[in-house]
Design a protein around this motif. Structure first.
Motif, PDB file in Angstrom:
ATOM      1  N   UNK A 144       3.049 -14.098   8.528  1.00 24.81           N
ATOM      2  CA  UNK A 144       3.432 -12.778  10.013  1.00 24.81           C
ATOM      3  C   UNK A 144       4.369 -13.715  10.943  1.00 24.81           C
ATOM      4  N   UNK A 145       5.351 -14.311   9.942  1.00 24.94           N
ATOM      5  CA  UNK A 145       6.730 -14.665  10.318  1.00 24.94           C
ATOM      6  C   UNK A 145       7.548 -13.096   9.951  1.00 24.94           C
ATOM      7  N   UNK A 146       7.134 -13.242   8.466  1.00 25.50           N
ATOM      8  CA  UNK A 146       7.558 -11.655   7.211  1.00 25.50           C
ATOM      9  C   UNK A 146       7.920 -10.527   8.664  1.00 25.50           C
ATOM     10  N   UNK A 147       6.740 -10.116   8.709  1.00 23.65           N
ATOM     11  CA  UNK A 147       6.669  -8.994   9.407  1.00 23.65           C
ATOM     12  C   UNK A 147       7.591  -9.055  10.860  1.00 23.65           C
ATOM     13  N   UNK A 148       7.019 -10.114  12.089  1.00 26.16           N
ATOM     14  CA  UNK A 148       8.469 -10.561  12.513  1.00 26.16           C
ATOM     15  C   UNK A 148       9.541 -10.076  12.391  1.00 26.16           C
ATOM     16  N   UNK A 149      10.534 -10.723  11.028  1.00 30.63           N
ATOM     17  CA  UNK A 149      11.306 -10.579  10.643  1.00 30.63           C
ATOM     18  C   UNK A 149      11.870  -9.356   9.765  1.00 30.63           C
ATOM     19  N   UNK A 150      10.840  -8.534   9.495  1.00 34.66           N
ATOM     20  CA  UNK A 150      11.141  -7.503   9.283  1.00 34.66           C
ATOM     21  C   UNK A 150      10.467  -6.123   8.389  1.00 34.66           C
ATOM     22  N   UNK A 151       9.623  -6.714   7.364  1.00 39.56           N
ATOM     23  CA  UNK A 151       8.550  -6.816   6.669  1.00 39.56           C
ATOM     24  C   UNK A 151       7.171  -5.722   7.391  1.00 39.56           C
ATOM     25  N   UNK A 152       6.852  -4.901   6.386  1.00 40.36           N
ATOM     26  CA  UNK A 152       5.581  -4.068   7.442  1.00 40.36           C
ATOM     27  C   UNK A 152       4.259  -4.703   6.829  1.00 40.36           C
ATOM     28  N   UNK A 153       3.518  -5.034   7.871  1.00 37.85           N
ATOM     29  CA  UNK A 153       2.006  -5.524   7.499  1.00 37.85           C
ATOM     30  C   UNK A 153       1.257  -4.812   6.036  1.00 37.85           C
ATOM     31  N   UNK A 154       1.649  -3.811   5.914  1.00 36.32           N
ATOM     32  CA  UNK A 154       1.221  -2.547   4.540  1.00 36.32           C
ATOM     33  C   UNK A 154       1.970  -2.926   3.432  1.00 36.32           C
ATOM     34  N   UNK A 155       3.378  -4.125   3.836  1.00 34.23           N
ATOM     35  CA  UNK A 155       4.415  -4.145   2.641  1.00 34.23           C
ATOM     36  C   UNK A 155       3.344  -5.557   1.774  1.00 34.23           C
ATOM     37  N   UNK A 156       3.591  -6.622   3.358  1.00 33.66           N
ATOM     38  CA  UNK A 156       3.243  -7.806   3.067  1.00 33.66           C
ATOM     39  C   UNK A 156       1.363  -7.629   1.786  1.00 33.66           C
ATOM     40  N   UNK A 157       0.498  -6.272   2.509  1.00 31.10           N
ATOM     41  CA  UNK A 157      -0.600  -6.831   2.175  1.00 31.10           C
ATOM     42  C   UNK A 157      -0.419  -5.839   0.737  1.00 31.10           C
ATOM     43  N   UNK A 158       0.219  -5.386  -0.060  1.00 34.58           N
ATOM     44  CA  UNK A 158       0.726  -4.337  -0.539  1.00 34.58           C
ATOM     45  C   UNK A 158       1.479  -5.736  -2.191  1.00 34.58           C
ATOM     46  N   UNK A 159       1.908  -6.847  -1.282  1.00 37.73           N
ATOM     47  CA  UNK A 159       2.104  -7.656  -2.566  1.00 37.73           C
ATOM     48  C   UNK A 159       1.356  -8.368  -2.797  1.00 37.73           C
ATOM     49  N   UNK A 160       0.119  -8.872  -1.912  1.00 33.28           N
ATOM     50  CA  UNK A 160      -1.136  -9.741  -2.212  1.00 33.28           C
ATOM     51  C   UNK A 160      -1.581  -8.955  -2.988  1.00 33.28           C
ATOM     52  N   UNK A 161      -2.797  -6.967  -2.972  1.00 34.05           N
ATOM     53  CA  UNK A 161      -3.473  -6.684  -3.499  1.00 34.05           C
ATOM     54  C   UNK A 161      -2.834  -6.794  -4.929  1.00 34.05           C
ATOM     55  N   UNK A 162      -1.355  -6.541  -5.272  1.00 36.70           N
ATOM     56  CA  UNK A 162      -0.622  -5.908  -6.451  1.00 36.70           C
ATOM     57  C   UNK A 162      -0.959  -7.672  -7.318  1.00 36.70           C
ATOM     58  N   UNK A 163      -1.069  -8.855  -6.254  1.00 40.73           N
ATOM     59  CA  UNK A 163      -1.152 -10.523  -7.070  1.00 40.73           C
ATOM     60  C   UNK A 163      -2.505  -9.898  -7.717  1.00 40.73           C
ATOM     61  N   UNK A 164      -3.546  -9.471  -6.808  1.00 44.71           N
ATOM     62  CA  UNK A 164      -4.693  -9.361  -7.413  1.00 44.71           C
ATOM     63  C   UNK A 164      -5.903  -9.682  -6.669  1.00 44.71           C
ATOM     64  N   UNK A 165      -5.099 -10.665  -5.281  1.00 41.88           N
ATOM     65  CA  UNK A 165      -5.633 -10.424  -4.338  1.00 41.88           C
ATOM     66  C   UNK A 165      -6.913  -9.050  -4.218  1.00 41.88           C
ATOM     67  N   UNK A 166      -8.633  -8.962  -3.901  1.00 44.90           N
ATOM     68  CA  UNK A 166      -9.225  -8.168  -3.003  1.00 44.90           C
ATOM     69  C   UNK A 166      -8.303  -7.382  -1.630  1.00 44.90           C
ATOM     70  N   UNK A 167      -7.988  -7.908  -1.010  1.00 44.91           N
ATOM     71  CA  UNK A 167      -7.169  -7.471   0.220  1.00 44.91           C
ATOM     72  C   UNK A 167      -6.242  -8.212   0.663  1.00 44.91           C
ATOM     73  N   UNK A 168      -5.205  -7.702   1.680  1.00 43.76           N
ATOM     74  CA  UNK A 168      -4.464  -8.235   2.087  1.00 43.76           C
ATOM     75  C   UNK A 168      -4.413  -9.137   3.112  1.00 43.76           C
ATOM     76  N   UNK A 169      -3.694 -10.022   3.018  1.00 43.48           N
ATOM     77  CA  UNK A 169      -3.673 -10.591   4.783  1.00 43.48           C
ATOM     78  C   UNK A 169      -4.196 -10.296   6.331  1.00 43.48           C
ATOM     79  N   UNK A 170      -3.366  -8.837   5.901  1.00 46.74           N
ATOM     80  CA  UNK A 170      -3.819  -8.011   7.283  1.00 46.74           C
ATOM     81  C   UNK A 170      -4.795  -7.307   7.548  1.00 46.74           C
ATOM     82  N   UNK A 171      -5.076  -6.578   6.384  1.00 44.41           N
ATOM     83  CA  UNK A 171      -6.267  -6.593   6.573  1.00 44.41           C
ATOM     84  C   UNK A 171      -7.356  -6.976   6.282  1.00 44.41           C
TER      85      UNK A 171
END
Ligand code: T1G
Length: 697
Positions: free
Chosen positions: A494-521
């Motif tokens: 959430x802080x990362x999104x406050x600071x300038x990232x988009x929810x989808x950017x954060x989620x993609x980093x996590x799914x690229x690591x191999x999580x089935x879903x990102x934080x916001x999904x």
């Protein structure tokens, strides 16, 4: 003579017996013993045929995984199998239990295979990040053809004896349980009928039929989605294809090359760590394996909502009667209706039969009164995350339930000791935290209170096994192990999104690591109002919880998938998260209100902040004894949150990244971002100073 493999003759049959508990794995002693016993059989003039059979619970269940990563000692399995295949006497493999991996490969090197109808066979190496490395990719297709071999080898799934018979993997299936008698009878028949030494490697009809088939590329295309991020399934296809493009010996060489590529892949380390960790967690530190376990033959559940209904299904699935208590008939009827719908859904997909639907539904009853709990052995409360409500419920349970009944809460974060304080039997109170959907997710986070008895701890761990969950026993703190780390990741996201990232950017980093879903999904799936209520609870408890743009979504009734809009929007009937410009606009306005000037944030920073805050919290969890071992944390995350098993779990992954790298980054974030979550864990500093890893604990 090896004591793990013996030879003796019974009539005209030379019997080679493997006895290497617990699963007759092909450790060095077994491989050497197999060679020695074969030698004896070859030289035994009175032995007309040979029988390979195992003592104990199962036929050989594979290579000895504990030997992986250590220098291989001769004889290698491939050469052992070659010697069996080149025997001048026919050899019969008699299969019971599970003939898996190198075990099935050994059987395929024999000339005939007979199995008990209760037996299963499989090549599950892909689940360890490997591929069958002792001829399985070359021999199996010669019996089954390309497609079935690809299905078995890329999925690692087991096949029943009857199906194996239909596929030509085994030659006969017999009922009963005396595998040695069945094996001897079959070997005698082979000898009496003078059946030839029939080497699987010489079979060509299936190879001719599928040569040049499109099936290999079709499988590769199918794996692109199913095996996203994985390495070995694609190598499995290459190896099987070699059986159709190359002569046998060259195909074996190709299999070996591909096997070594898998052995060298980091995935093998992660998956093997996960395999053993899943088994180690059931051995609870400080809990003797002789601790008495109470019978749990009937269960009560409070709450027929999503969680209560899902929990009930776990018990009905294994034949344990369940009574669900609700406050209103309509809620009860709705809950029971959803359970039936879930079962009907499984039946429509062929996963269970209609008869099983009815059997299981017959085991689930409803009531509006706690009197229904008078005789149950275990009650699981699954209502709102509200402490006052839970304490009121446990006070009532304490009055109604019989002595010795276990009183459990499915709370995902709240204090077990405070809940127990509402009863006169805190030693019988425990947390049993199921993960949504409770009838699907394998993790059961069992939470010990400070007064929970050893018997109750042992019982809830046994219940986990009984209902086919992976149980992990953890200590009592806000969020226990899984959610305590998840909350840190969520706050950072959430802080990362406050600071300038988009929810989808954060989620993609996590799914690229191999999580089935990102934080916001994932928030949208669980319902954003869940996190909102937890933040409100903490604000009401006087904590200083920063305002959040996600609270604005809740106030707009954008609760996630259930309202078809949350952080993302969702088309009718679809679960696919679609970025929503209205949310981007809302976030931009929130930043302005908060006086935040957005900045470009790299994916690397997102990865480090989301993952390292979890690792740092995991280290604190270990320091505090909330988790006994780092592998407990790994298992919680793999089975509770879908952390990719091929990365071994967050703590195993941290060991691969390097704790020194993580510590210096954590220190940097502590200096630049501040906050308790970035205060370096003392254990992390200690391990780095001693050059040790979490896995060394
Ligand atoms: N090696 C070493 N130990 C093993 C083992 C193995 N292959 N399989 C099980 N164990 C241990 C396990 O750690 C546990 O130990 C005990 O046995 C009981 O296991 C060359 C390279 C056989 C279906 O992947 O799927 O062959 O905790 O609790 O639930 O191509 O174990 O008691 O100390 O799981 O009844 C391929 C893995 C290897 C099979 C039994 N084979 N095992 O399940 O008991 S790679 C596998 C299983 C290979 C070749 C390649 C299951 C099981 P402890 P358990 P279970």
């Amino acid at each position: 003579m090896s004591e793990v493999v013996t030879y003796n003759r019974e009539g005209a049959i030379g019997v080679i017996t493997v006895n290497y508990p617990p699963v007759n794995a092909l450790g060095h002693a077994v491989r050497s013993g197999l060679v020695a016993a074969l030698e004896q059989g070859q030289h035994d003039a009175d032995a007309k045929a040979l029988l390979l059979v195992c003592e104990g619970r199962t036929f050989i269940a594979g290579a000895d995984i504990r030997e992986f990563g250590k220098p291989m000692q001769e004889p290698g399995l491939t050469s052992v199998i070659d010697q069996y295949e080149n025997s001048d006497k026919p050899i019969v493999a008699a299969i019971h239990g599970t003939a898996l991996g190198g075990g099935l490969e050994t059987a395929l090197g024999c000339h005939y295979r007979v199995a008990l109808s209760s037996a299963k066979v499989g090549l599950p190496e892909v689940k360890l990040g490997l591929l069958p490395g002792a001829g399985g990719t070359q021999r199996l297709p010669r019996l089954t053809g390309a497609r079935k071999a690809l299905e078995m080898i890329t999925s690692g799934e087991f096949v029943s004896a009857r199906d194996a018979l239909a596929l030509g993997i085994v030659d006969a299936v017999e009922d009963g349980s005396d595998i040695k008698a069945v094996g001897l009878a079959y070997a005698q028949k082979v000898a009496d009928e003078g059946k030839p030494v029939r080497r699987v490697r010489d079979l060509t009809d299936k190879v001719e039929a599928d040569k040049g088939s499109e099936v290999f590329d079709q499988f590769r295309a199918g794996l692109e989605k199913k095996a996203r991020g994985l390495f070995s399934p694609f190598k499995c296809v290459d190896a099987v294809q070699a059986a159709f493009n190359l002569p046998f010996d060259e195909g074996m060489k190709r299999e070996r090359e591909l096997f070594m590529e898998c052995m060298d892949s980091p995935h093998r380390g992660g998956l093997i760590h996960s395999f053993f960790a899943e088994r180690e967690v059931s051995k609870v530190k400080g809990l003797s394996k002789d601790t008495p376990v109470r019978d749990v033959n009937s269960v009560g559940i409070i709450g027929a909502g999503t969680m209560g209904g899902g929990i009930a299904m776990n018990f009905a699935n294994v034949g344990i009667p369940v009574t669900i208590v609700e406050v209103k008939q309509e809620a009860l009827d709705k809950g029971l209706g959803i359970i039936r719908k879930n079962y009907e859904n499984s039946a429509s997909k062929g996963r269970i039969t209609q008869q099983q639907v009815e059997e299981r539904m017959a085991l689930i009853s409803g009531s509006l009164t706690y009197d229904a709990f008078r005789d149950v052995d275990l009650v699981i409360e699954a209502v709102f995350e509200n402490m006052a409500i839970k304490k009121e419920i446990f006070g009532k349970l304490d009055e109604v339930c019989k002595p010795g009944a276990i009183l459990a809460s499915n709370t995902s974060t709240l204090d077990i000791d405070e809940i127990a304080s509402a009863t006169k039997r805190p030693e019988d109170v425990v947390g049993m935290h199921f993960f949504s959907p409770a009838n699907v997710m394998k993790l059961l986070e069992n939470v010990r209170g400070s007064k929970t008895s050893d018997e109750v701890k042992a019982t809830v761990m046994a219940v986990a096994k009984k209902i086919k969950k992976v149980g992990v026993l953890v200590g009592n703190c806000h969020g226990f192990v899984g959610n305590r780390m998840l909350h840190k990741r969520g706050a950072e996201a959430m802080a990362l999104v406050n600071e300038g990232a988009s929810p989808q950017q954060v989620d993609k980093v996590l799914t690229d690591l191999g999580y089935p879903m990102g934080q916001f999904a994932m928030s949208d799936l669980a319902g954003i109002d869940v996190g909102y209520r937890i933040r409100e609870e903490r604000r009401n408890a006087g904590e200083d919880v920063a305002p959040s743009w996600m609270d604005k979504l809740v106030e707009m009734n954008r609760l996630g998938q259930k309202t078809q809009a949350g952080v993302y929007k969702y088309e009718e009937g679809s679960r696919k998260p679609i970025p929503d410009p209205d949310v981007d606009q809302l976030i931009a306005e929130f930043r302005k209100e908060q006086g935040i000037t957005p900045r470009e944030i790299s994916d690397q920073e997102i990865l480090e902040r989301c993952m390292y805050v979890m690792i740092n919290e995991g280290a604190k969890i270990l320091e505090e004894g909330i988790a006994d071992r780092s592998l407990d944390i790994d298992v919680v995350w793999i089975y509770g949150y879908g952390f990719p098993a091929y990365r071994g779990g967050p703590m195993f992954w941290a060991d691969q990244v390097g704790l020194d790298t993580i510590l210096s980054t954590v220190k940097n974030f502590h200096d630049t971002l501040g906050g308790q979550q970035w205060k370096p864990a003392a254990l992390l500093e200690k391990l780095v100073s001693e050059g040790r890893k979490f896995g060394d604990l």
